[in-house]
Design a protein around this motif. Sequence first.
Motif, PDB file in Angstrom:
ATOM      1  N   HIS A  90       0.851  -1.194   0.000  1.00  0.00           N
ATOM      2  CA  HIS A  90       0.000   0.000   0.000  1.00  0.00           C
ATOM      3  C   HIS A  90       0.885   1.243   0.000  1.00  0.00           C
ATOM      4  CE1 HIS A  90      -3.845   1.969   1.839  1.00  0.00           C
ATOM      5  NE2 HIS A  90      -3.439   2.576   0.750  1.00  0.00           N
ATOM      6  N   LEU A  91       0.669   2.089  -0.979  1.00  0.00           N
ATOM      7  CA  LEU A  91       1.455   3.308  -1.136  1.00  0.00           C
ATOM      8  C   LEU A  91       0.511   4.460  -1.431  1.00  0.00           C
ATOM      9  CD1 LEU A  91       4.325   4.609  -1.488  1.00  0.00           C
ATOM     10  CD2 LEU A  91       4.077   4.095  -3.918  1.00  0.00           C
ATOM     11  N   ILE A  92       0.686   5.558  -0.695  1.00  0.00           N
ATOM     12  CA  ILE A  92      -0.109   6.772  -0.916  1.00  0.00           C
ATOM     13  C   ILE A  92       0.817   7.850  -1.459  1.00  0.00           C
ATOM     14  CG2 ILE A  92      -1.459   8.594   0.177  1.00  0.00           C
ATOM     15  CD1 ILE A  92      -2.389   6.521   2.209  1.00  0.00           C
ATOM     16  N   ILE A  93       0.377   8.482  -2.550  1.00  0.00           N
ATOM     17  CA  ILE A  93       1.169   9.531  -3.188  1.00  0.00           C
ATOM     18  C   ILE A  93       0.317  10.792  -3.252  1.00  0.00           C
ATOM     19  CG2 ILE A  93       2.302  10.240  -5.313  1.00  0.00           C
ATOM     20  CD1 ILE A  93       3.042   7.387  -5.780  1.00  0.00           C
ATOM     21  N   LYS A  94       0.916  11.942  -2.887  1.00  0.00           N
ATOM     22  CA  LYS A  94       0.187  13.213  -2.880  1.00  0.00           C
ATOM     23  C   LYS A  94       0.884  14.221  -3.795  1.00  0.00           C
ATOM     24  CE  LYS A  94      -1.476  12.407   1.743  1.00  0.00           C
ATOM     25  NZ  LYS A  94      -1.450  12.802   3.133  1.00  0.00           N
ATOM     26  N   PHE A  95       0.058  14.972  -4.521  1.00  0.00           N
ATOM     27  CA  PHE A  95       0.533  16.004  -5.435  1.00  0.00           C
ATOM     28  C   PHE A  95      -0.047  17.351  -5.023  1.00  0.00           C
ATOM     29  CE2 PHE A  95       0.354  12.018  -7.784  1.00  0.00           C
ATOM     30  CZ  PHE A  95       1.589  11.975  -8.395  1.00  0.00           C
ATOM     31  N   ASP A  96       0.615  18.419  -5.451  1.00  0.00           N
ATOM     32  CA  ASP A  96       0.053  19.749  -5.213  1.00  0.00           C
ATOM     33  C   ASP A  96      -0.992  20.054  -6.293  1.00  0.00           C
ATOM     34  OD1 ASP A  96       1.482  20.430  -7.491  1.00  0.00           O
ATOM     35  OD2 ASP A  96       2.964  21.651  -6.438  1.00  0.00           O
ATOM     36  N   ASP A  97      -1.545  21.277  -6.269  1.00  0.00           N
ATOM     37  CA  ASP A  97      -2.605  21.634  -7.212  1.00  0.00           C
ATOM     38  C   ASP A  97      -2.117  21.708  -8.658  1.00  0.00           C
ATOM     39  OD1 ASP A  97      -4.490  21.729  -5.217  1.00  0.00           O
ATOM     40  OD2 ASP A  97      -4.164  23.861  -4.803  1.00  0.00           O
ATOM     41  N   ASN A  98      -0.812  21.856  -8.861  1.00  0.00           N
ATOM     42  CA  ASN A  98      -0.247  21.901 -10.213  1.00  0.00           C
ATOM     43  C   ASN A  98       0.148  20.522 -10.733  1.00  0.00           C
ATOM     44  OD1 ASN A  98      -0.500  24.720 -10.363  1.00  0.00           O
ATOM     45  ND2 ASN A  98       1.400  24.981  -9.222  1.00  0.00           N
ATOM     46  N   GLY A  99      -0.016  19.478  -9.914  1.00  0.00           N
ATOM     47  CA  GLY A  99       0.278  18.122 -10.347  1.00  0.00           C
ATOM     48  C   GLY A  99       1.699  17.672 -10.081  1.00  0.00           C
ATOM     49  N   TYR A 100       2.395  18.340  -9.140  1.00  0.00           N
ATOM     50  CA  TYR A 100       3.765  17.957  -8.812  1.00  0.00           C
ATOM     51  C   TYR A 100       3.803  17.210  -7.484  1.00  0.00           C
ATOM     52  CZ  TYR A 100       5.203  20.879 -12.661  1.00  0.00           C
ATOM     53  OH  TYR A 100       5.361  21.413 -13.928  1.00  0.00           O
ATOM     54  N   LEU A 101       4.644  16.210  -7.424  1.00  0.00           N
ATOM     55  CA  LEU A 101       4.747  15.335  -6.260  1.00  0.00           C
ATOM     56  C   LEU A 101       5.217  16.117  -5.037  1.00  0.00           C
ATOM     57  CD1 LEU A 101       4.657  12.397  -5.189  1.00  0.00           C
ATOM     58  CD2 LEU A 101       7.034  12.186  -5.881  1.00  0.00           C
ATOM     59  N   THR A 102       4.470  15.982  -3.936  1.00  0.00           N
ATOM     60  CA  THR A 102       4.851  16.643  -2.684  1.00  0.00           C
ATOM     61  C   THR A 102       5.228  15.642  -1.601  1.00  0.00           C
ATOM     62  OG1 THR A 102       2.546  16.702  -1.957  1.00  0.00           O
ATOM     63  CG2 THR A 102       3.383  18.646  -3.102  1.00  0.00           C
ATOM     64  N   ASP A 103       4.568  14.463  -1.604  1.00  0.00           N
ATOM     65  CA  ASP A 103       4.806  13.523  -0.500  1.00  0.00           C
ATOM     66  C   ASP A 103       4.332  12.138  -0.909  1.00  0.00           C
ATOM     67  OD1 ASP A 103       5.433  12.670   2.113  1.00  0.00           O
ATOM     68  OD2 ASP A 103       3.377  12.970   2.772  1.00  0.00           O
ATOM     69  N   TRP A 104       4.949  11.117  -0.335  1.00  0.00           N
ATOM     70  CA  TRP A 104       4.480   9.744  -0.492  1.00  0.00           C
ATOM     71  C   TRP A 104       4.698   9.017   0.818  1.00  0.00           C
ATOM     72  CZ3 TRP A 104       8.862  11.568  -2.822  1.00  0.00           C
ATOM     73  CH2 TRP A 104      10.067  10.954  -2.509  1.00  0.00           C
ATOM     74  N   GLN A 105       3.842   8.053   1.056  1.00  0.00           N
ATOM     75  CA  GLN A 105       3.872   7.336   2.321  1.00  0.00           C
ATOM     76  C   GLN A 105       3.588   5.856   2.067  1.00  0.00           C
ATOM     77  OE1 GLN A 105       0.837   8.643   5.007  1.00  0.00           O
ATOM     78  NE2 GLN A 105       1.597   7.439   6.705  1.00  0.00           N
TER      79      GLN A 105
END
Length: 108
Positions: A90-105
């Motif tokens: 299980h991997l969670i990936i988060k992007f900002d509003d412009n679609g750029y990677l900010t964090d993954w867990q």
Amino acid sequence: MKTRFAQLTLLIASLSLLQACGGITPYKAPMMQGVVITESMLEDLQVGLHQSQVRQLLGPDYGANPFKPNHWEYIYTSSNTTLHSEAIRHLIIKFDDNGYLTDWQRIK
């Protein structure tokens, strides 16, 4: 008398054959669902990658949520625990509003 003996022999033979068939188990193919992600794939992730670049590295995000387009979840399950045992489940990936990677867990 001979027919009774022949019938009894046939009955015992039939029951023996039916008993033997009960021990056969059908083949069950391993069921896999999701994308196999390894540690080496995670090492290529870095803050600032665009969504298209992350998709190229990790594959499609089958857990896409239309209400949270900047939140991707990669989930992998398998009925065979020895198959891809090193895969991240299980991997969670988060992007900002412009679609750029900010964090993954990585969820254990």
